[in-house]
Motif scaffolding. Structure first.
Motif, PDB file in Angstrom:
ATOM      1  N   MET A   1       0.850  -1.194   0.000  1.00  0.00           N
ATOM      2  CA  MET A   1       0.000   0.000   0.000  1.00  0.00           C
ATOM      3  C   MET A   1       0.893   1.254   0.000  1.00  0.00           C
ATOM      4  O   MET A   1       1.856   1.322   0.755  1.00  0.00           O
ATOM      5  N   THR A   2       0.537   2.199  -0.847  1.00  0.00           N
ATOM      6  CA  THR A   2       1.332   3.433  -0.857  1.00  0.00           C
ATOM      7  C   THR A   2       1.021   4.255   0.390  1.00  0.00           C
ATOM      8  O   THR A   2      -0.022   4.071   1.034  1.00  0.00           O
ATOM      9  N   THR A   3       1.932   5.169   0.694  1.00  0.00           N
ATOM     10  CA  THR A   3       1.715   6.051   1.841  1.00  0.00           C
ATOM     11  C   THR A   3       0.465   6.899   1.618  1.00  0.00           C
ATOM     12  O   THR A   3      -0.324   7.127   2.535  1.00  0.00           O
ATOM     13  N   LYS A   4       0.282   7.305   0.372  1.00  0.00           N
ATOM     14  CA  LYS A   4      -0.899   8.123   0.042  1.00  0.00           C
ATOM     15  C   LYS A   4      -2.187   7.339   0.286  1.00  0.00           C
ATOM     16  O   LYS A   4      -3.149   7.853   0.877  1.00  0.00           O
ATOM     17  N   GLU A   5      -2.181   6.074  -0.122  1.00  0.00           N
ATOM     18  CA  GLU A   5      -3.358   5.233   0.067  1.00  0.00           C
ATOM     19  C   GLU A   5      -3.618   4.994   1.568  1.00  0.00           C
ATOM     20  O   GLU A   5      -4.766   5.015   2.022  1.00  0.00           O
ATOM     21  N   ILE A  10      -6.762   6.098   6.519  1.00  0.00           N
ATOM     22  CA  ILE A  10      -6.847   6.638   7.891  1.00  0.00           C
ATOM     23  C   ILE A  10      -7.954   7.691   7.948  1.00  0.00           C
ATOM     24  O   ILE A  10      -8.786   7.704   8.866  1.00  0.00           O
ATOM     25  N   ARG A  11      -7.974   8.555   6.952  1.00  0.00           N
ATOM     26  CA  ARG A  11      -8.987   9.631   6.940  1.00  0.00           C
ATOM     27  C   ARG A  11     -10.405   9.053   6.833  1.00  0.00           C
ATOM     28  O   ARG A  11     -11.322   9.491   7.544  1.00  0.00           O
ATOM     29  N   ILE A  12     -10.561   8.059   5.959  1.00  0.00           N
ATOM     30  CA  ILE A  12     -11.905   7.470   5.791  1.00  0.00           C
ATOM     31  C   ILE A  12     -12.349   6.772   7.082  1.00  0.00           C
ATOM     32  O   ILE A  12     -13.478   6.949   7.545  1.00  0.00           O
ATOM     33  N   HIS A  13     -11.420   6.030   7.693  1.00  0.00           N
ATOM     34  CA  HIS A  13     -11.751   5.389   8.980  1.00  0.00           C
ATOM     35  C   HIS A  13     -12.139   6.441  10.013  1.00  0.00           C
ATOM     36  O   HIS A  13     -13.095   6.263  10.765  1.00  0.00           O
ATOM     37  N   ALA A  14     -11.375   7.522  10.042  1.00  0.00           N
ATOM     38  CA  ALA A  14     -11.622   8.562  11.065  1.00  0.00           C
ATOM     39  C   ALA A  14     -13.021   9.148  10.899  1.00  0.00           C
ATOM     40  O   ALA A  14     -13.744   9.344  11.884  1.00  0.00           O
ATOM     41  N   VAL A  15     -13.387   9.413   9.660  1.00  0.00           N
ATOM     42  CA  VAL A  15     -14.717   9.988   9.415  1.00  0.00           C
ATOM     43  C   VAL A  15     -15.805   8.968   9.775  1.00  0.00           C
ATOM     44  O   VAL A  15     -16.795   9.304  10.440  1.00  0.00           O
ATOM     45  N   LYS A  16     -15.594   7.714   9.376  1.00  0.00           N
ATOM     46  CA  LYS A  16     -16.596   6.677   9.690  1.00  0.00           C
ATOM     47  C   LYS A  16     -16.708   6.449  11.202  1.00  0.00           C
ATOM     48  O   LYS A  16     -17.803   6.318  11.749  1.00  0.00           O
ATOM     49  N   MET A  17     -15.553   6.389  11.876  1.00  0.00           N
ATOM     50  CA  MET A  17     -15.564   6.086  13.312  1.00  0.00           C
ATOM     51  C   MET A  17     -16.182   7.223  14.117  1.00  0.00           C
ATOM     52  O   MET A  17     -16.969   6.989  15.040  1.00  0.00           O
ATOM     53  N   THR A  18     -15.847   8.450  13.770  1.00  0.00           N
ATOM     54  CA  THR A  18     -16.393   9.585  14.541  1.00  0.00           C
ATOM     55  C   THR A  18     -17.865   9.792  14.215  1.00  0.00           C
ATOM     56  O   THR A  18     -18.611  10.360  15.013  1.00  0.00           O
ATOM     57  N   SER A  19     -18.279   9.312  13.038  1.00  0.00           N
ATOM     58  CA  SER A  19     -19.693   9.413  12.684  1.00  0.00           C
ATOM     59  C   SER A  19     -20.491   8.338  13.425  1.00  0.00           C
ATOM     60  O   SER A  19     -21.446   8.646  14.132  1.00  0.00           O
ATOM     61  N   ALA A  20     -20.050   7.095  13.306  1.00  0.00           N
ATOM     62  CA  ALA A  20     -20.771   5.984  13.953  1.00  0.00           C
ATOM     63  C   ALA A  20     -20.772   6.144  15.474  1.00  0.00           C
ATOM     64  O   ALA A  20     -21.756   5.836  16.145  1.00  0.00           O
ATOM     65  N   VAL A  38       3.165   8.288   6.913  1.00  0.00           N
ATOM     66  CA  VAL A  38       4.601   8.274   6.630  1.00  0.00           C
ATOM     67  C   VAL A  38       5.340   7.498   7.724  1.00  0.00           C
ATOM     68  O   VAL A  38       6.190   6.658   7.442  1.00  0.00           O
ATOM     69  N   LEU A  39       4.982   7.772   8.982  1.00  0.00           N
ATOM     70  CA  LEU A  39       5.653   7.072  10.085  1.00  0.00           C
ATOM     71  C   LEU A  39       5.504   5.567   9.941  1.00  0.00           C
ATOM     72  O   LEU A  39       6.482   4.826   9.962  1.00  0.00           O
ATOM     73  N   TYR A  40       4.263   5.097   9.795  1.00  0.00           N
ATOM     74  CA  TYR A  40       4.026   3.650   9.812  1.00  0.00           C
ATOM     75  C   TYR A  40       4.378   2.964   8.489  1.00  0.00           C
ATOM     76  O   TYR A  40       4.666   1.774   8.456  1.00  0.00           O
ATOM     77  N   ASN A  41       4.367   3.706   7.392  1.00  0.00           N
ATOM     78  CA  ASN A  41       4.700   3.069   6.105  1.00  0.00           C
ATOM     79  C   ASN A  41       6.185   3.141   5.780  1.00  0.00           C
ATOM     80  O   ASN A  41       6.715   2.242   5.154  1.00  0.00           O
ATOM     81  N   ASP A  42       6.844   4.222   6.230  1.00  0.00           N
ATOM     82  CA  ASP A  42       8.203   4.477   5.742  1.00  0.00           C
ATOM     83  C   ASP A  42       9.277   4.566   6.820  1.00  0.00           C
ATOM     84  O   ASP A  42      10.461   4.494   6.495  1.00  0.00           O
ATOM     85  N   ILE A  43       8.898   4.781   8.044  1.00  0.00           N
ATOM     86  CA  ILE A  43       9.917   5.126   9.047  1.00  0.00           C
ATOM     87  C   ILE A  43      10.033   4.118  10.196  1.00  0.00           C
ATOM     88  O   ILE A  43      11.106   3.603  10.466  1.00  0.00           O
ATOM     89  N   ASN A 208       3.035  16.874   3.064  1.00  0.00           N
ATOM     90  CA  ASN A 208       3.901  16.526   1.939  1.00  0.00           C
ATOM     91  C   ASN A 208       4.743  15.299   2.328  1.00  0.00           C
ATOM     92  O   ASN A 208       5.609  15.377   3.197  1.00  0.00           O
ATOM     93  N   TYR A 209       4.444  14.171   1.659  1.00  0.00           N
ATOM     94  CA  TYR A 209       5.089  12.908   2.057  1.00  0.00           C
ATOM     95  C   TYR A 209       6.607  12.958   1.934  1.00  0.00           C
ATOM     96  O   TYR A 209       7.320  12.454   2.790  1.00  0.00           O
ATOM     97  N   ASP A 210       7.080  13.583   0.860  1.00  0.00           N
ATOM     98  CA  ASP A 210       8.535  13.637   0.657  1.00  0.00           C
ATOM     99  C   ASP A 210       9.205  14.470   1.741  1.00  0.00           C
ATOM    100  O   ASP A 210      10.238  14.072   2.295  1.00  0.00           O
ATOM    101  N   GLU A 211       8.624  15.602   2.035  1.00  0.00           N
ATOM    102  CA  GLU A 211       9.223  16.471   3.076  1.00  0.00           C
ATOM    103  C   GLU A 211       9.239  15.768   4.425  1.00  0.00           C
ATOM    104  O   GLU A 211      10.232  15.801   5.160  1.00  0.00           O
TER     105      GLU A 211
END
Lengths: 268, 311
Positions: A1-5, A10-20, A38-43, A208-211
């Motif tokens: 999975m890409t960092t962007k994906e 994460i964002r979709i889960h956050a919206v669903k979880m705070t809504s439900a 970035v932390l969990y995918n790359d670092i 910015n993922y690269d930064e």
């Protein structure tokens, strides 16, 4: 999975979880979704199969109110089932509104009261030095949280003890609970404060993922100094009507707002 | 007691032992620092960070002793104790010196008179208040070698007596009251916690001179309470007196009363708790002076107990 994906999920889960859950702080999670990704995918050197691995890097979310972000990223990385996220904020669930370690593999520290994470991270970093271990400790703080005096005690201590295995990341979205940072307790010149306390500082675009990756990859920025990344972020990032809005610190996305938010995120 | 704590630390330090001070201990920490420079940290005058950091060290496997004068490492960083140390059930011992009125004339800031109530209300916390130098040594040793944290260890200051014999201290078990003197009759039991043990023994001697036999039990552990022993004492003795250098609210006497809930056939009218009133003293004075003012000196206790028994 890409960092962007990953960030998108994460964002979709956050919206669903705070809504439900009809729970708060969706804006605070959207603000840090890219940093978490970035932390969990790359670092971070962590292993979902061995969450207690002794040499793992440690990550602490000190702004515990954005805990849904941590639950989401841990589930997506395989620490536990994504299905469990649906129980967030429900009676009988393990997933409380503020992040908790109890029964949740991968959560290093339960937080929720601000100003605790950096001190605990300082202890973990100090232990690594004592034990001559190479793991690093990353602590993600909110900007409003920097009002807490306890942080400045930890900042003093970790610089004095040359804890260059400690990294603070500030989610600098410039909005607190009821008003802007500027209107509440101004932090500027923020980078200069850290520098004056003996830390080395990098300022990046927190979306910015690269930064983010570049800064996190060169830790410590200077030998014998703790590192801080001031990540300029947007509260509510990714959902246009939530961005820069203090309202979404507490408001839950329901009904039409929920549908609009989800649609916007899914097409990104 | 303070010296016994340090002696126990020096003699029993393990690979995972770490000692942190909040910039206190001038003159008493020297031997430990000399012997174990790598196990010693001065956190500076920054107690919130000290306790948070202790939690971090413990998360990484250390058994941490976080030392200061009572109030400074308890009330100031209380939330770090609760949410970081206790909730995560970590091997951290909050070591407080000057429990009670030990720092008498230094004033209210240094009087630790609500600490037991507050610390024992926190889940997962064990609360020790050793009664003499021997108890202080042996409890510290057990915390070091058996990783008992989270712990609140309430010590006196210095100059406390050694009450126990080498034989009697061998029976010390965390969580269990320790009988020190057991009278042949069951007229009155004197239950003591913390530095009041010497007073309890003194009271016992004085009562004997007045023809009253009494027993003395040391409760070095206030949490968990030795419920079985408390219930047995109330069942067996005609009178029970408790002694603590702590507020009458939430401390040792409260813990005793909690132990009796649901226990049938006890005579609470014959229970005589000796504790401090819930007030800030307006008087300056040393520990014994203040104890006397508040009715917890041997003389005042004997007077009240005698009056009660003879009434």
């Amino acid at each position: 999975m890409t960092t962007k994906e990953l960030a998108k999920r994460i964002r979709i889960h956050a919206v669903k979880m705070t809504s439900a859950g009809k729970s708060s702080h969706v804006g605070s999670v959207l603000s840090i979704a890219d940093i978490l990704a970035v932390l969990y995918n790359d670092i971070l050197k962590v292993d979902p199969a061995k969450p207690d691995w002794k040499d793992r890097d440690r990550f602490i979310l000190s702004k515990g109110h954005a805990g849904t972000g941590v639950y989401a990223v841990l589930a997506e990385k395989g620490f536990f089932s994504v299905e469990i996220l649906k129980t967030h904020y429900q009676n009988g669930s393990l997933l409380s509104g503020h992040v908790s370690h109890k029964g949740i593999p991968g959560v290093e520290l339960s937080t929720g009261s601000l100003g605790h994470g950096l001190s605990v991270g300082t202890g973990l970093a100090l232990a690594a030095k004592m034990d001559k271990k190479n793991y690093k400790t990353y602590v993600l703080l909110s900007d409003g949280e920097c009002d807490e005096g306890s942080n400045w005690e930890a900042i003093l201590f970790s610089a004095h003890h040359k804890l260059d295995n400690l990294v603070a990341i500030i989610d600098y979205n410039k909005i607190q609970s009821i008003a802007s940072v500027k209107e509440t307790l101004g932090l500027d010149p923020f980078a200069d404060k850290w520098l004056a306390f003996g830390w080395d500082v990098k300022t990046v675009d927190g979306h910015n993922y690269d930064e983010l990756k570049n800064a996190l990859s060169v830790v410590p920025f200077k030998k014998n100094k703790p590192s801080v990344i001031i990540a300029n972020t947007i509260k509510g990032k990714g959902v246009s009507f939530m961005e820069h809005m203090v309202l979404w610190h507490y408001r839950s996305p329901l009904g039409k707002e929920f549908e609009m938010a989800l649609k916007e995120l899914e097409t990104q | 007691m303070r010296n016994s704590f340090f002696r126990a630390l020096e003699e029993n330090a393990q690979a995972n032992t770490v000692f942190i001070t909040g910039d206190l201990g001038f003159g008493v920490i020297d031997n430990f620092v000399k012997k174990f420079p790598d196990k010693f940290i001065n956190a500076g005058v920054a107690e919130q960070n000290m306790i948070g950091m202790a939690a971090g060290l413990a998360l990484a496997g250390k058994n941490v002793f976080a030392y200061s004068i009572a109030n400074f490492n308890t009330l100031r960083p209380l939330e770090q104790i609760r949410s970081d140390v206790a909730y995560h059930d970590l091997n951290v011992t909050i070591v407080s010196v000057g429990g009670g009125l030990a720092y008498g004339a230094l004033g209210i800031s240094h009087h630790a008179t609500e600490d037991i109530a507050i610390l024992r209300a926190i889940p997962n916390m064990t609360v020790f208040a050793p009664g003499d130098t021997a108890e202080a040594y042996h409890i510290t040793k057990k915390i070091i070698t058996e990783n008992l944290g989270p712990v609140y260890l309430r010590l006196g200051r210095s100059g406390e007596a050694t009450i126990h014999s080498e034989e009697s201290i061998k029976k010390l078990k965390p969580g269990k009251g320790l009988p020190l003197i057991e009278s042949s009759n069951k007229e009155i039991a004197l239950l003591s916690t913390g530095g009041m043990l010497e007073t309890a023994v003194n009271v016992c001697t004085r009562l004997k001179k007045k023809g009253i036999e009494s027993s003395v039990y040391s409760f070095h552990t206030v949490k968990p309470m030795d419920v079985d022993l408390v219930q047995r004492i109330f069942k067996e003795y005609k009178y029970v007196a408790s002694m603590e250098e702590h507020s009458c609210i939430g401390g040792f006497s409260s813990a005793i009363l909690e132990s009796l809930v649901g226990f049938a056939n006890i005579k609470l009218e014959n229970f005589i708790p000796f504790a401090l009133p819930s007030e800030f003293t307006s008087k300056v004075g040393d520990q014994n002076y203040l104890r006397n003012i508040y009715g917890i000196s041997p003389e005042k206790i004997v007077e009240k107990v005698y009056e009660k028994i003879k009434s």
